[in-house]
Write an enzyme that holds these catalytic residues in place. Structure first.
Site, mmCIF file in Angstrom:
data_model
loop_
_atom_site.group_PDB
_atom_site.id
_atom_site.type_symbol
_atom_site.label_atom_id
_atom_site.label_comp_id
_atom_site.label_asym_id
_atom_site.label_seq_id
_atom_site.Cartn_x
_atom_site.Cartn_y
_atom_site.Cartn_z
ATOM 1 N N LYS A 170 1.031 -1.632 -0.181
ATOM 2 C CA LYS A 170 -0.094 -0.257 -0.110
ATOM 3 C C LYS A 170 1.504 1.135 -0.163
ATOM 4 O O LYS A 170 1.647 1.624 1.286
ATOM 5 C CB LYS A 170 -1.230 -0.219 0.833
ATOM 6 C CG LYS A 170 -2.190 0.190 1.400
ATOM 7 C CD LYS A 170 -2.511 0.667 -0.107
ATOM 8 C CE LYS A 170 -3.893 1.945 -1.018
ATOM 9 N NZ LYS A 170 -4.781 1.429 -1.705
ATOM 10 N N SER A 226 -7.915 0.630 -5.712
ATOM 11 C CA SER A 226 -8.743 0.843 -4.541
ATOM 12 C C SER A 226 -10.417 1.050 -3.924
ATOM 13 O O SER A 226 -10.890 0.211 -4.604
ATOM 14 C CB SER A 226 -7.663 1.499 -3.437
ATOM 15 O OG SER A 226 -6.960 1.825 -2.955
#
Length: 611
Positions: A202, A407
């Site tokens: 991430k 995302s």
């Protein structure tokens, strides 16, 4: 008397302010009417026969609120000055090419792409699909350019013949994904950034906590970027009927071949069959006249769609309600709560749009076109929940992924009956992070201090004071819970085991062709496939497609349109001339939006800029 003078002076300034606002408003109305007159008169006198010139200026986008007539007026006022930031509706352009394929008045297409600044690879693929359909009718396509960058050449490779101007070049060097990193800047400003994240990959927060890309982020990016470049080379190789290695060799081979022609880029492109011939602009025009037996031409901007096609871009047109509707809704930009604005998809705007469609008995299915790197958790969830409400009304939802659905973009995609992506769609990035900047050091450095009392360490959290350890623990638990929710949503929607989802999550980015193999999407396809699938699920065969406009508040819409006809400011010039300025602007916009409830985000920043 003194008091009266003060009152009179105050009233005078108030009147001046009101009068100034009145004059500005009247001028805006005047320019609006003027632009309409010029735009309409211009479109009426434009020829509609001969050669269709694909002279796209600027970039391809899925949806834009800017009226193309404003651009026409802008060019008239600026002496036809090119605007490299101009937004072009991909689907309107492809519909024009589709119409031209069967229009007896159109003899062929000429690609003039010098002012074309590109778009995502999936957008180029979709445009190429319609150029191939046009070419299949037997009408020729020719390309002419002073030089070709990679996105321009992708389209030019489809031409029957590629012309290059004298001293021109073709740049086929590869793809790169770069980012800005602000840690040193933030350190110099004494801004402390508290980051809470889940997911090994991430990397959306890395620009705020590092000065470079992490090893894990590089590995992930290198994997999908290499696959994307391979797909690009395969496409142009198929279009040209030439080996990919001859069109774009490795760097050392390219240098050796250039040495053989004394560094002459034009001769290099010709000898390696990258282009077919080298001519001057005058010679090209003469050859086109000889080929088509006419000198008449019409710009893609002036070529008019027929009334039926235009109605599909006007959702409120009564004519669109004669048949069942397949509504195309756009999620195009960073997702946030509130209303949509430039570069921001407001969840309020999208949910309002979806709710109206759900209440329209003519709407039988919705195609959700996603082109988003994600954004706010709450904003993404609001849109997903509204999609769930649509499906509860037996209105199927089919997702079409554009250049990116990552995302938060993937979060909302899960609430659908079927997901299509391009082979080169950037997707996945299933992860979550929290970020909270702290300006205590900045303020202390200039002599400003913040102090006070609170009944709990969790009360009175502010950006001007160091956050307590208890709040850090709370934030990390909240982020962990958000990640768990994300995995659960994907697991349920995709009928996958929770642990298996976790393995392909961790913030990893995948190309569409990879996402298909691991179960994140159902099929490789474009928006045409998605529309057809939606109709099939809804059980309709005779229907109208209505392309919904991406809603924005009135002020933003007016500002966006009028900015097209105002003279370029220094900042606009910087934005137009420096490609990196666009990315920097996007990151500043993201930074400004990092103030949402719970400070949790599902965003893929590292996959947003491919050149």
């Amino acid at each position: 008397m003194f008091i009266w003078r003060i009152i009179r002076t105050g009233l005078k300034y108030i009147w001046k302010t009101i009068n100034t606002v009145r004059i500005i408003t009247l001028n805006l109305v005047f320019f609006f009417i003027l632009f309409m007159v010029i735009g309409l008169s211009g479109s009426n006198i434009s020829p509609q026969s001969g050669i269709l010139v694909l002279d796209i200026e600027g970039v391809l986008v899925d949806s834009t609120n800017m009226d193309p007539n404003f651009y026409q007026l802008s060019r008239k006022l600026s002496g036809n000055k090119v605007d490299p930031a101009r937004e072009n509706n991909l689907f309107e352009i492809t519909q024009k090419i589709d119409q031209a394929a069967t229009d007896p008045n159109i003899k062929g297409i000429v690609l003039k792409l010098d002012n074309f600044d590109g778009g995502s690879l999936p957008s180029l693929e979709y445009l190429a699909k319609y150029l191939k359909k046009f070419k299949a009718t037997g009408k020729p396509i020719y390309a002419y350019g002073c030089s070709y960058n990679q996105k321009q050449y992708y389209l030019a490779s489809l031409a029957n013949k590629i012309y290059l101007s004298n001293f021109g070049s073709v740049e086929l060097y590869g793809l790169a994904a770069n980012n800005f990193y602000f840690k040193s800047l933030l350190d110099n400003l004494k801004i402390k950034t508290h980051v809470f994240r889940v997911g090994t990959y991430k990397s959306a927060v890395e620009p705020y906590i590092r000065n470079d890309m992490s090893k894990e982020a590089k590995e992930n990016t290198r994997r999908w970027l290499t696959s994307m470049w391979k797909n690009y080379l395969n496409d142009i190789s198929d279009s040209r009927g030439k080996p990919a290695g001859s069109l774009s060799p490795n760097a050392n081979t390219l240098i050796e071949r250039l040495k053989a022609v004394s560094g002459n880029m034009t001769e290099y492109a010709l000898e390696n069959n990258i282009v077919d011939t080298v001519v001057s602009d005058y010679e090209f025009e003469q050859e086109m006249h000889s080929q088509f037996k006419t000198s008449d031409s019409v710009s893609i901007y002036d070529y008019q769609l027929n009334a039926k096609a235009m109605q599909s871009f006007e959702p409120n047109s009564p004519a669109t309600h004669h048949k069942p509707l397949i509504a195309v809704v756009f999620v195009n930009g960073t997702i946030s709560q509130g209303n949509s604005s430039e570069m921001i998809v407001g969840s309020n705007s999208i949910t309002k749009q979806l709710r109206a469609l759900g209440n329209d008995k003519s709407v039988r299915a919705v195609v959700l076109r996603i082109n988003s790197p994600g954004g706010s958790v709450n904003g993404s969830e609001e849109i997903r929940s509204e999609l769930a409400a649509l499906r509860e009304k037996d209105i199927p939802v089919v997702v079409s992924m554009g250049g990116m659905a990552a995302s938060g973009g993937y979060w909302i995609a899960t609430e659908s009956d079927y997901i299509y992506s391009s082979a080169n769609t950037i997707t996945g990035s299933i992860g979550i992070f929290g970020i909270l900047p702290n300006f205590e050091g900045t303020l202390n450095n200039i002599g400003i201090n913040s102090d006070g009392v609170a009944t709990s360490p969790l009360a009175g959290i502010t950006m001007t004071k160091e956050i307590p350890e208890q709040f850090s623990q709370l934030m990390q638990m909240s982020v962990n819970n958000g990640y768990d929710n994300f995995l659960s949503i994907v697991s349920q929607a995709r009928n996958m085991n929770y642990d298996d989802v976790d393995k392909i999550a961790q913030g990893q980015v995948w190309l569409g062709e990879e996402a298909l193999k691991i179960g994140l999407v159902d099929e490789i396809g474009d928006i045409d496939n998605a529309i057809q699938k939606a109709a099939t699920i809804a059980g309709v065969s005779d229907y109208t497609v209505t392309w919904q406009k991406q809603e924005a508040d009135l002020f933003s819409s007016i500002l966006n349109n009028y900015s097209a006809i105002l003279p370029n400011t220094l900042t606009q010039l910087i934005y137009n001339e420096l490609p990196a300025a666009k990315q920097f602007k996007e990151q500043i916009t993201i930074w400004n939006s990092l103030n949402k409830a719970q400070n949790r985000y599902v965003y893929c920043l590292s996959c947003a800029d491919v050149k």
